[in-house]
Design a protein around this motif. Structure first.
Motif, PDB file in Angstrom:
ATOM      1  N   ALA A  14      77.084 -29.677  53.155  1.00  0.00           N
ATOM      2  CA  ALA A  14      77.528 -29.287  51.813  1.00  0.00           C
ATOM      3  C   ALA A  14      78.061 -30.492  51.041  1.00  0.00           C
ATOM      4  N   ALA A  15      78.835 -31.329  51.708  1.00  0.00           N
ATOM      5  CA  ALA A  15      79.390 -32.513  51.042  1.00  0.00           C
ATOM      6  C   ALA A  15      78.287 -33.484  50.631  1.00  0.00           C
ATOM      7  N   VAL A  16      77.357 -33.735  51.535  1.00  0.00           N
ATOM      8  CA  VAL A  16      76.249 -34.647  51.217  1.00  0.00           C
ATOM      9  C   VAL A  16      75.436 -34.101  50.051  1.00  0.00           C
ATOM     10  N   THR A  17      75.165 -32.810  50.079  1.00  0.00           N
ATOM     11  CA  THR A  17      74.380 -32.191  49.004  1.00  0.00           C
ATOM     12  C   THR A  17      75.110 -32.303  47.669  1.00  0.00           C
ATOM     13  N   GLY A  18      76.402 -32.053  47.657  1.00  0.00           N
ATOM     14  CA  GLY A  18      77.176 -32.151  46.418  1.00  0.00           C
ATOM     15  C   GLY A  18      77.228 -33.564  45.866  1.00  0.00           C
ATOM     16  N   VAL A  19      77.455 -34.526  46.741  1.00  0.00           N
ATOM     17  CA  VAL A  19      77.513 -35.926  46.305  1.00  0.00           C
ATOM     18  C   VAL A  19      76.149 -36.376  45.771  1.00  0.00           C
ATOM     19  N   LEU A  20      75.082 -35.992  46.460  1.00  0.00           N
ATOM     20  CA  LEU A  20      73.742 -36.390  46.013  1.00  0.00           C
ATOM     21  C   LEU A  20      73.360 -35.699  44.708  1.00  0.00           C
ATOM     22  N   ALA A  21      73.756 -34.447  44.529  1.00  0.00           N
ATOM     23  CA  ALA A  21      73.488 -33.761  43.258  1.00  0.00           C
ATOM     24  C   ALA A  21      74.222 -34.469  42.116  1.00  0.00           C
ATOM     25  N   ALA A  22      75.459 -34.870  42.369  1.00  0.00           N
ATOM     26  CA  ALA A  22      76.225 -35.590  41.347  1.00  0.00           C
ATOM     27  C   ALA A  22      75.569 -36.935  41.031  1.00  0.00           C
ATOM     28  N   LEU A  23      75.101 -37.636  42.050  1.00  0.00           N
ATOM     29  CA  LEU A  23      74.426 -38.918  41.833  1.00  0.00           C
ATOM     30  C   LEU A  23      73.145 -38.728  41.029  1.00  0.00           C
ATOM     31  N   SER A  24      72.399 -37.700  41.344  1.00  0.00           N
ATOM     32  CA  SER A  24      71.184 -37.404  40.593  1.00  0.00           C
ATOM     33  C   SER A  24      71.516 -37.103  39.133  1.00  0.00           C
ATOM     34  N   LEU A  25      72.584 -36.362  38.910  1.00  0.00           N
ATOM     35  CA  LEU A  25      73.008 -36.050  37.549  1.00  0.00           C
ATOM     36  C   LEU A  25      73.446 -37.312  36.801  1.00  0.00           C
ATOM     37  N   VAL A  26      74.070 -38.241  37.492  1.00  0.00           N
ATOM     38  CA  VAL A  26      74.463 -39.511  36.861  1.00  0.00           C
ATOM     39  C   VAL A  26      73.221 -40.251  36.362  1.00  0.00           C
ATOM     40  N   PHE A  27      72.180 -40.319  37.187  1.00  0.00           N
ATOM     41  CA  PHE A  27      70.949 -40.993  36.758  1.00  0.00           C
ATOM     42  C   PHE A  27      70.289 -40.247  35.602  1.00  0.00           C
ATOM     43  N   LEU A  28      70.340 -38.925  35.621  1.00  0.00           N
ATOM     44  CA  LEU A  28      69.798 -38.153  34.501  1.00  0.00           C
ATOM     45  C   LEU A  28      70.573 -38.448  33.224  1.00  0.00           C
ATOM     46  N   TYR A  29      71.883 -38.533  33.334  1.00  0.00           N
ATOM     47  CA  TYR A  29      72.698 -38.829  32.155  1.00  0.00           C
ATOM     48  C   TYR A  29      72.401 -40.244  31.644  1.00  0.00           C
ATOM     49  N   LEU A  30      72.270 -41.185  32.558  1.00  0.00           N
ATOM     50  CA  LEU A  30      71.924 -42.553  32.145  1.00  0.00           C
ATOM     51  C   LEU A  30      70.570 -42.590  31.448  1.00  0.00           C
ATOM     52  N   SER A  31      69.636 -41.728  31.880  1.00  0.00           N
ATOM     53  CA  SER A  31      68.321 -41.689  31.239  1.00  0.00           C
ATOM     54  C   SER A  31      68.429 -41.252  29.783  1.00  0.00           C
ATOM     55  N   ALA A  32      69.432 -40.454  29.469  1.00  0.00           N
ATOM     56  CA  ALA A  32      69.632 -40.020  28.085  1.00  0.00           C
ATOM     57  C   ALA A  32      70.243 -41.125  27.234  1.00  0.00           C
ATOM     58  N   LEU A  33      70.920 -42.066  27.887  1.00  0.00           N
ATOM     59  CA  LEU A  33      71.582 -43.145  27.153  1.00  0.00           C
ATOM     60  C   LEU A  33      70.689 -44.353  26.919  1.00  0.00           C
ATOM     61  N   THR A  34      69.660 -44.527  27.739  1.00  0.00           N
ATOM     62  CA  THR A  34      68.795 -45.707  27.630  1.00  0.00           C
ATOM     63  C   THR A  34      67.372 -45.282  27.256  1.00  0.00           C
ATOM     64  N   PRO A  35      67.028 -45.365  25.991  1.00  0.00           N
ATOM     65  CA  PRO A  35      65.718 -44.887  25.555  1.00  0.00           C
ATOM     66  C   PRO A  35      64.540 -45.652  26.160  1.00  0.00           C
ATOM     67  N   SER A  36      64.702 -46.922  26.457  1.00  0.00           N
ATOM     68  CA  SER A  36      63.568 -47.684  26.972  1.00  0.00           C
ATOM     69  C   SER A  36      63.310 -47.429  28.462  1.00  0.00           C
ATOM     70  N   GLY A  37      64.313 -46.942  29.190  1.00  0.00           N
ATOM     71  CA  GLY A  37      64.125 -46.713  30.617  1.00  0.00           C
ATOM     72  C   GLY A  37      64.210 -45.252  31.008  1.00  0.00           C
ATOM     73  N   ARG A  38      63.951 -44.358  30.039  1.00  0.00           N
ATOM     74  CA  ARG A  38      64.117 -42.928  30.287  1.00  0.00           C
ATOM     75  C   ARG A  38      63.294 -42.438  31.471  1.00  0.00           C
ATOM     76  N   LEU A  39      62.020 -42.695  31.440  1.00  0.00           N
ATOM     77  CA  LEU A  39      61.133 -42.177  32.492  1.00  0.00           C
ATOM     78  C   LEU A  39      61.507 -42.753  33.854  1.00  0.00           C
TER      79      LEU A  39
END
Length: 179
Positions: A14-39
């Motif tokens: 459960a802890a690993v899954t939660g931490v990895l979901a949060a990390l994935s969400l961080v990268f998704l959020y960063l994709s919204a902030l950087t238009p040239s590296g979205r994909l």
């Protein structure tokens, strides 16, 4: 196995899954902030559920994917990035895991290409506003998109397999030693 070890194993998952979901969400959020590296950043976010599959099982991978994808739809200012994650990049690690259990390379490649082409068709004909901003202007014909897309997907899948092998050898092994 004692009851305490079983509980700590499920707590670890459960802890690993939660931490990895949060990390994935961080990268998704960063994709919204950087238009040239979205994909690229959405693709990196899609690699994270594979780590959940390796470290905690297929169900953990689906949970990681679902949590990050749904939170992405709620929190991201650019919803198209969350859609790319939900419909392809985040889902693909679990699909890949299920397909590769067949242990028949030609059938695996056929099924992976079928999945990719299904998603590409959905994006091309149903959600073109999500996909079209990422495509170079040279790919203005449908057959070119499918031809180039399949080649790029095969390279992506090969690289993805190498990254999973690296994760298994270096990172997951070290995590398991610390438990």
């Amino acid at each position: 196995m004692t009851d305490r070890k079983r509980r700590s194993g499920s707590a670890y998952r459960a802890a690993v899954t939660g931490v990895l979901a949060a990390l994935s969400l961080v990268f998704l959020y960063l994709s919204a902030l950087t238009p040239s590296g979205r994909l690229g950043l959405v693709a990196v976010a899609g690699l994270i559920p594979a780590a959940a599959v390796v470290s905690a099982g297929l169900a953990a991978g689906f949970l990681c994917y679902s949590a990050a994808g749904l939170l992405g739809l709620i929190l991201l200012p650019v919803k198209s990035n969350a859609l790319l994650y939900l419909l392809f990049f985040g889902l693909y690690p679990m699909i890949k895991s299920l397909i590769e259990r067949l242990r028949q390379l030609p059938l695996e490649l056929l099924l992976k290409l079928a999945f990719f082409n299904l998603v590409l068709t959905l994006f091309w004909f149903g959600l073109s506003g999500v996909l079209l901003p990422f495509l170079p202007s040279a790919l203005n014909q449908t057959w070119l998109v499918y031809a180039a897309g399949n080649v790029v997907f095969l390279v992506y899948d090969f690289g993805f397999s190498k990254l999973i092998a690296f994760y298994c050898q270096r990172i997951d092994k070290a995590l398991r030693r610390r438990r």
